[in-house]
Design a protein around this motif. Structure first.
Motif, PDB file in Angstrom:
ATOM      1  N   LEU A 125      -4.384  16.898 -66.057  1.00  0.00           N
ATOM      2  CA  LEU A 125      -5.426  17.200 -66.322  1.00  0.00           C
ATOM      3  C   LEU A 125      -6.487  18.906 -66.453  1.00  0.00           C
ATOM      4  O   LEU A 125      -6.027  19.504 -65.845  1.00  0.00           O
ATOM      5  N   SER A 126      -6.917  18.913 -68.101  1.00  0.00           N
ATOM      6  CA  SER A 126      -6.842  20.443 -68.187  1.00  0.00           C
ATOM      7  C   SER A 126      -8.311  20.403 -68.595  1.00  0.00           C
ATOM      8  O   SER A 126      -9.363  19.518 -68.263  1.00  0.00           O
ATOM      9  N   SER A 127      -8.904  21.815 -68.627  1.00  0.00           N
ATOM     10  CA  SER A 127      -9.987  21.751 -69.098  1.00  0.00           C
ATOM     11  C   SER A 127     -10.587  22.323 -69.977  1.00  0.00           C
ATOM     12  O   SER A 127     -11.858  23.260 -70.534  1.00  0.00           O
ATOM     13  N   MET A 128      -9.400  22.525 -70.779  1.00  0.00           N
ATOM     14  CA  MET A 128      -9.795  23.844 -71.209  1.00  0.00           C
ATOM     15  C   MET A 128      -9.785  23.055 -72.975  1.00  0.00           C
ATOM     16  O   MET A 128      -9.381  21.977 -73.202  1.00  0.00           O
ATOM     17  N   SER A 129     -10.662  23.472 -73.290  1.00  0.00           N
ATOM     18  CA  SER A 129     -11.990  22.961 -74.078  1.00  0.00           C
ATOM     19  C   SER A 129     -12.059  23.932 -75.351  1.00  0.00           C
ATOM     20  O   SER A 129     -12.834  24.664 -76.486  1.00  0.00           O
ATOM     21  N   ALA A 134      -6.872  24.688 -57.485  1.00  0.00           N
ATOM     22  CA  ALA A 134      -7.468  25.761 -57.111  1.00  0.00           C
ATOM     23  C   ALA A 134      -8.312  26.798 -58.007  1.00  0.00           C
ATOM     24  O   ALA A 134      -8.974  27.447 -57.902  1.00  0.00           O
ATOM     25  N   TYR A 135      -9.550  25.714 -58.575  1.00  0.00           N
ATOM     26  CA  TYR A 135     -10.526  26.511 -59.259  1.00  0.00           C
ATOM     27  C   TYR A 135     -11.194  25.512 -59.017  1.00  0.00           C
ATOM     28  O   TYR A 135     -12.807  25.257 -59.122  1.00  0.00           O
ATOM     29  N   GLY A 136     -11.160  24.412 -57.445  1.00  0.00           N
ATOM     30  CA  GLY A 136     -12.089  24.173 -56.667  1.00  0.00           C
ATOM     31  C   GLY A 136     -12.345  22.478 -57.286  1.00  0.00           C
ATOM     32  O   GLY A 136     -13.179  22.190 -57.031  1.00  0.00           O
ATOM     33  N   ILE A 194      -0.103  29.370 -68.954  1.00  0.00           N
ATOM     34  CA  ILE A 194       0.090  29.352 -68.477  1.00  0.00           C
ATOM     35  C   ILE A 194      -0.167  28.991 -66.413  1.00  0.00           C
ATOM     36  O   ILE A 194       0.457  29.314 -65.435  1.00  0.00           O
ATOM     37  N   ASN A 195      -1.667  28.561 -67.067  1.00  0.00           N
ATOM     38  CA  ASN A 195      -2.084  28.697 -65.474  1.00  0.00           C
ATOM     39  C   ASN A 195      -3.366  29.860 -65.393  1.00  0.00           C
ATOM     40  O   ASN A 195      -4.416  30.146 -65.647  1.00  0.00           O
ATOM     41  N   PHE A 196      -2.538  30.630 -63.872  1.00  0.00           N
ATOM     42  CA  PHE A 196      -2.759  31.245 -63.161  1.00  0.00           C
ATOM     43  C   PHE A 196      -2.166  32.838 -64.307  1.00  0.00           C
ATOM     44  O   PHE A 196      -1.250  32.993 -64.948  1.00  0.00           O
ATOM     45  N   ASN A 248       2.268  27.462 -63.873  1.00  0.00           N
ATOM     46  CA  ASN A 248       2.500  27.304 -62.375  1.00  0.00           C
ATOM     47  C   ASN A 248       1.173  25.945 -62.582  1.00  0.00           C
ATOM     48  O   ASN A 248       0.185  25.712 -61.923  1.00  0.00           O
ATOM     49  N   GLU A 249       1.416  25.001 -63.624  1.00  0.00           N
ATOM     50  CA  GLU A 249       0.371  24.014 -64.417  1.00  0.00           C
ATOM     51  C   GLU A 249      -0.209  23.094 -63.434  1.00  0.00           C
ATOM     52  O   GLU A 249      -0.415  21.465 -63.271  1.00  0.00           O
ATOM     53  N   MET A 250       1.956  22.245 -62.927  1.00  0.00           N
ATOM     54  CA  MET A 250       1.202  21.228 -61.852  1.00  0.00           C
ATOM     55  C   MET A 250       0.332  21.459 -60.653  1.00  0.00           C
ATOM     56  O   MET A 250      -0.360  20.482 -60.667  1.00  0.00           O
ATOM     57  N   ASP A 251      -0.406  22.291 -60.445  1.00  0.00           N
ATOM     58  CA  ASP A 251      -1.654  22.427 -59.378  1.00  0.00           C
ATOM     59  C   ASP A 251      -2.489  21.583 -60.127  1.00  0.00           C
ATOM     60  O   ASP A 251      -3.544  21.570 -59.592  1.00  0.00           O
ATOM     61  N   ASP A 252      -3.307  22.021 -61.855  1.00  0.00           N
ATOM     62  CA  ASP A 252      -3.901  20.999 -62.726  1.00  0.00           C
ATOM     63  C   ASP A 252      -3.271  19.788 -62.228  1.00  0.00           C
ATOM     64  O   ASP A 252      -4.690  18.725 -62.794  1.00  0.00           O
ATOM     65  N   PHE A 253      -2.719  18.574 -61.290  1.00  0.00           N
ATOM     66  CA  PHE A 253      -2.636  17.385 -61.196  1.00  0.00           C
ATOM     67  C   PHE A 253      -3.701  17.426 -59.878  1.00  0.00           C
ATOM     68  O   PHE A 253      -3.670  18.702 -59.457  1.00  0.00           O
ATOM     69  N   TYR A 307      -0.234  20.250 -76.597  1.00  0.00           N
ATOM     70  CA  TYR A 307       1.014  20.710 -76.596  1.00  0.00           C
ATOM     71  C   TYR A 307       0.826  21.260 -74.920  1.00  0.00           C
ATOM     72  O   TYR A 307       1.497  22.379 -74.602  1.00  0.00           O
ATOM     73  N   ARG A 308      -0.043  20.398 -74.470  1.00  0.00           N
ATOM     74  CA  ARG A 308       0.169  20.528 -72.674  1.00  0.00           C
ATOM     75  C   ARG A 308       1.621  20.336 -72.130  1.00  0.00           C
ATOM     76  O   ARG A 308       1.684  19.131 -72.819  1.00  0.00           O
ATOM     77  N   GLU A 309       1.771  20.757 -70.956  1.00  0.00           N
ATOM     78  CA  GLU A 309       2.781  20.693 -70.422  1.00  0.00           C
ATOM     79  C   GLU A 309       3.266  19.346 -69.791  1.00  0.00           C
ATOM     80  O   GLU A 309       1.852  18.821 -69.683  1.00  0.00           O
ATOM     81  N   SER A 318     -12.673  29.125 -74.782  1.00  0.00           N
ATOM     82  CA  SER A 318     -12.703  29.811 -73.482  1.00  0.00           C
ATOM     83  C   SER A 318     -11.084  29.435 -72.149  1.00  0.00           C
ATOM     84  O   SER A 318     -11.036  28.663 -71.750  1.00  0.00           O
ATOM     85  N   PRO A 319     -11.126  30.663 -71.648  1.00  0.00           N
ATOM     86  CA  PRO A 319     -10.070  30.371 -70.739  1.00  0.00           C
ATOM     87  C   PRO A 319     -11.370  30.395 -68.973  1.00  0.00           C
ATOM     88  O   PRO A 319     -12.342  30.648 -69.848  1.00  0.00           O
ATOM     89  N   GLY A 320     -11.024  30.319 -68.482  1.00  0.00           N
ATOM     90  CA  GLY A 320     -11.743  30.224 -67.022  1.00  0.00           C
ATOM     91  C   GLY A 320     -11.339  28.909 -66.365  1.00  0.00           C
ATOM     92  O   GLY A 320     -12.188  28.931 -65.850  1.00  0.00           O
ATOM     93  N   GLY A 321     -10.728  28.263 -66.360  1.00  0.00           N
ATOM     94  CA  GLY A 321     -10.101  27.029 -65.258  1.00  0.00           C
ATOM     95  C   GLY A 321     -11.544  26.361 -65.201  1.00  0.00           C
ATOM     96  O   GLY A 321     -11.713  25.558 -66.577  1.00  0.00           O
ATOM     97  N   SER A 322     -11.938  26.012 -64.524  1.00  0.00           N
ATOM     98  CA  SER A 322     -13.328  24.981 -64.342  1.00  0.00           C
ATOM     99  C   SER A 322     -14.990  25.481 -65.285  1.00  0.00           C
ATOM    100  O   SER A 322     -15.380  24.407 -65.427  1.00  0.00           O
ATOM    101  N   GLU A 325      -5.845  32.455 -66.624  1.00  0.00           N
ATOM    102  CA  GLU A 325      -5.567  33.406 -67.546  1.00  0.00           C
ATOM    103  C   GLU A 325      -5.619  32.489 -68.440  1.00  0.00           C
ATOM    104  O   GLU A 325      -3.762  32.562 -68.686  1.00  0.00           O
ATOM    105  N   THR A 326      -4.811  32.105 -69.083  1.00  0.00           N
ATOM    106  CA  THR A 326      -5.157  31.005 -70.502  1.00  0.00           C
ATOM    107  C   THR A 326      -5.796  32.335 -71.339  1.00  0.00           C
ATOM    108  O   THR A 326      -6.561  32.958 -71.223  1.00  0.00           O
ATOM    109  N   THR A 327      -5.631  31.951 -71.938  1.00  0.00           N
ATOM    110  CA  THR A 327      -6.472  32.502 -73.956  1.00  0.00           C
ATOM    111  C   THR A 327      -6.409  31.509 -74.052  1.00  0.00           C
ATOM    112  O   THR A 327      -5.691  30.867 -75.094  1.00  0.00           O
TER     113      THR A 327
END
Ligand code: DON
Length: 570
Positions: A452-456, A434-436, A401-403, A420-425, A104-106, A472-476, A381-383
């Protein structure tokens, strides 16, 4: 055992200290997991944990409890819990011997374009992709949770929403973490009148620990969804409010985009590690592929013999991580748009080829590593929260919601924050997000595509039984955090609480640095530096809420890196 004393103690403790961004685990932290026989819930907020546990106690299953927890988090932890974002849910049923993944990713709005974040000089403008109305993808949370409930749950959407509505209407007592989080993001949130109205008192002052926090607009939105169903969010008044918000501020999401949004049920990525079966999220997450690929590489090394967090173990892990993140930059994207070489990337043969390039003594500089070629192996800040029930179901859910607080923009009148998930493109090939993280063609912006996401969210099974529910959360850092809990349990035999607490490391290929948390010994750091690693100690990584099931008992490990985390079982 329901851990009432721990709960009471934890709450009192919260009132005096918040160590959510501490680099290390405090002395005296819990090292034994919470035990249960009939159900276990581990989330990053005690109000969500207790709401979900109540559902299990009344005879609901793990999916009922998960949807209840997700809505409760949207109210009690607005920095990441959400209805304005998206996520992934993995559900494992022992009875059906099936693991399914709900995506159910945006999605990018229909009017999105590859160049939408480039300025007149052709440079990526991160302000636009992170803090403007253009930053928002079409939210998937409400549709995803409703789909999970409809297909796999036993309670109604009204029942699942009831605790969240109550929390929003009656409010809850502010914790230090809640108050500090808003203070930290004051600038971002105060920029928008609609956000200021929700997160600050009428005179602009802060909600302090002990204050009651009520969310009238959000309560009304949740109540409308409860009465009218999912359609309310995507076609009703909420959709109208969201589309109006976009129109007023130059955003792209239209009523058409909302109406067209649908979540997908996908086949999870799977692999084997030392006799255990790993199931994790498939694209548009990169997480699952690398949560399988990295252990595949490491399986050829005697990790247990080298020992937990020894220099040799960390060296091998960092080297394997570099290869995985290099591949991520080239191959990963939304499979509805690009062909991802899943099989190649997760094949044991490919992992062997990568392993052979690892020098046991010397770090390979990242600039000599390029994405490899998994294609020949194609043939072959994912959860986050984790929940299990007595019926053999396990749910592993990460949503975001990304950040923290997403873009900081609340939809006027609807009371929820936009992602602000568009930043993950990849705004431009080679330009990090934002996560380098670097991306390319596979993750370029296209209309209706998922970023693309890193959520696992991950479920590990042993002999057909659910064994480990984690994520977990935590971006990359999500991928490597998840990997380490798996290894801490399988390779190092740690109990789930110790596996969650243990200091973590991270390497993502670029930048070429080995990031560590506090708690890695000085001589280990020295030995890693001697092998050629640039060792950098930074703030804590991830918040991995996990459950392990062994010999019929459920063990919950809440991550002390979030002061509101709580495991409860019965
Ligand atoms: O989907 C992703 O990979 C990111 N948007 C997740 C962001 C995140 O984990 C932030 N949390 N700390």
């Amino acid at each position: 055992m329901k851990c009432k004393t721990f709960f009471a103690f934890a709450f009192l403790f919260l009132c005096v200290i918040d160590f959510s961004s501490a680099t290390a685990i405090l002395e005296g932290e819990r090292t034994n997991p919470i035990e249960g026989k009939n159900g276990m819930v581990v989330t990053s907020h005690f109000l969500a944990t207790s709401s979900a546990l109540e559902v299990l106690k009344k005879g609901g299953n793990a999916i009922d409890a998960a949807v209840t927890a997700a809505f409760a988090l949207a109210v009690s932890q607005p920095r990441s819990g959400n209805i304005g974002g998206g996520g992934f849910m993995l559900i494992s049923s022992e009875k059906n011997q099936k693991v399914v993944a709900i995506d159910y990713r945006e999605k990018a709005p229909g009017n999105a374009s590859t160049e939408m974040f480039l300025n007149e000089n052709g440079e990526a403008d991160s302000n636009l992709s992170r803090y403007s109305h253009l930053a928002a993808g079409v939210p998937g949370t409400v549709a995803g949770l409703a789909l999970a409930l409809e297909r796999y749950g036993t309670i109604s959407l009204q029942e699942a929403l009831a605790p969240a509505i109550r929390l929003a209407e009656e409010g809850f007592i502010v914790t230090p973490r809640f108050s500090n989080g808003i203070k930290k993001r004051e600038e971002r949130l105060k920029k928008w009148k609609s956000s200021r109205k929700i997160f600050f008192k009428a005179d602009g002052s802060y909600y302090e620990p002990g204050d009651r926090f009520i969310q009238k607009d959000l309560a009304a939105t949740l109540r409308r969804i409860s009465i009218k169903g999912v359609k309310e969010f995507y076609e009703g008044k909420t959709a109208q409010l969201l589309a109006d918000e976009m129109k007023k501020h130059g955003g792209l999401i239209t009523k058409e985009d909302l109406k067209n949004y649908s979540p997908d049920i996908r086949e999870p990525v799977s692999g084997k590690y030392r006799g255990y079966d790993i199931y994790s999220m498939s694209p548009p997450s990169s997480g699952g592929i690398h949560v399988v690929q990295i252990p595949n590489i490491l399986e050829g090394f005697p990790i247990a013999t080298h020992g937990h967090n020894s220099a040799q173990t960390i060296h091998f892990m960092a080297e394997a991580m570099k290869f995985a993140y290099a591949d991520r930059s080239e191959y990963l994207g939304d499979e509805d748009f690009v062909k991802v070489p899943r099989k190649g990337l997760t094949s044991k043969t490919y992992a062997t080829a990568l392993r052979e390039r690892i020098d046991p003594q010397k770090a390979t500089p990242s600039n000599t590593i390029a994405p490899n070629n998994p294609i020949p192996y194609e043939s072959e800040e994912t959860t986050h929260f984790s929940i299990v029930d007595r019926f053999g179901n396990g749910v592993s859910n990460t949503y975001t919601i990304n950040f923290s607080y997403g873009s900081g923009i609340v939809v006027e009148g609807a009371g929820f924050l936009l992602n602000n998930e568009m930043d993950d493109f990849s705004a431009k090939p080679g330009v990090p997000n934002a996560y380098g993280l670097i991306g390319g063609e596979a993750n370029k912006i296209e209309p209706n595509k998922r970023m693309l996401s890193s959520m696992s969210p991950t479920i590990v099974k042993k002999d057909g039984k659910n064994f480990l529910i984690t994520g977990s959360p935590g971006g990359s850092r999500i991928i490597t955090t998840t990997l380490q809990v798996i290894m801490n349990v399988i390779d190092h035999g740690l109990n789930i609480q110790s596996a969650v607490n243990a200091p973590r490391i991270h390497h993502q290929w670029l930048p070429d640095e080995l990031r560590i948390e506090e708690g890695i010994s000085p001589d280990t750091k020295k030995m890693l530096a001697e092998k050629g690693h640039t060792v950098v100690q930074k703030s804590s990584m991830g918040a991995i809420q996990s459950i392990m099931i062994k010999d019929g008992k459920m063990y919950g490990g809440a991550d002390p890196r979030r002061s509101t985390s709580l495991a409860e079982g019965f």
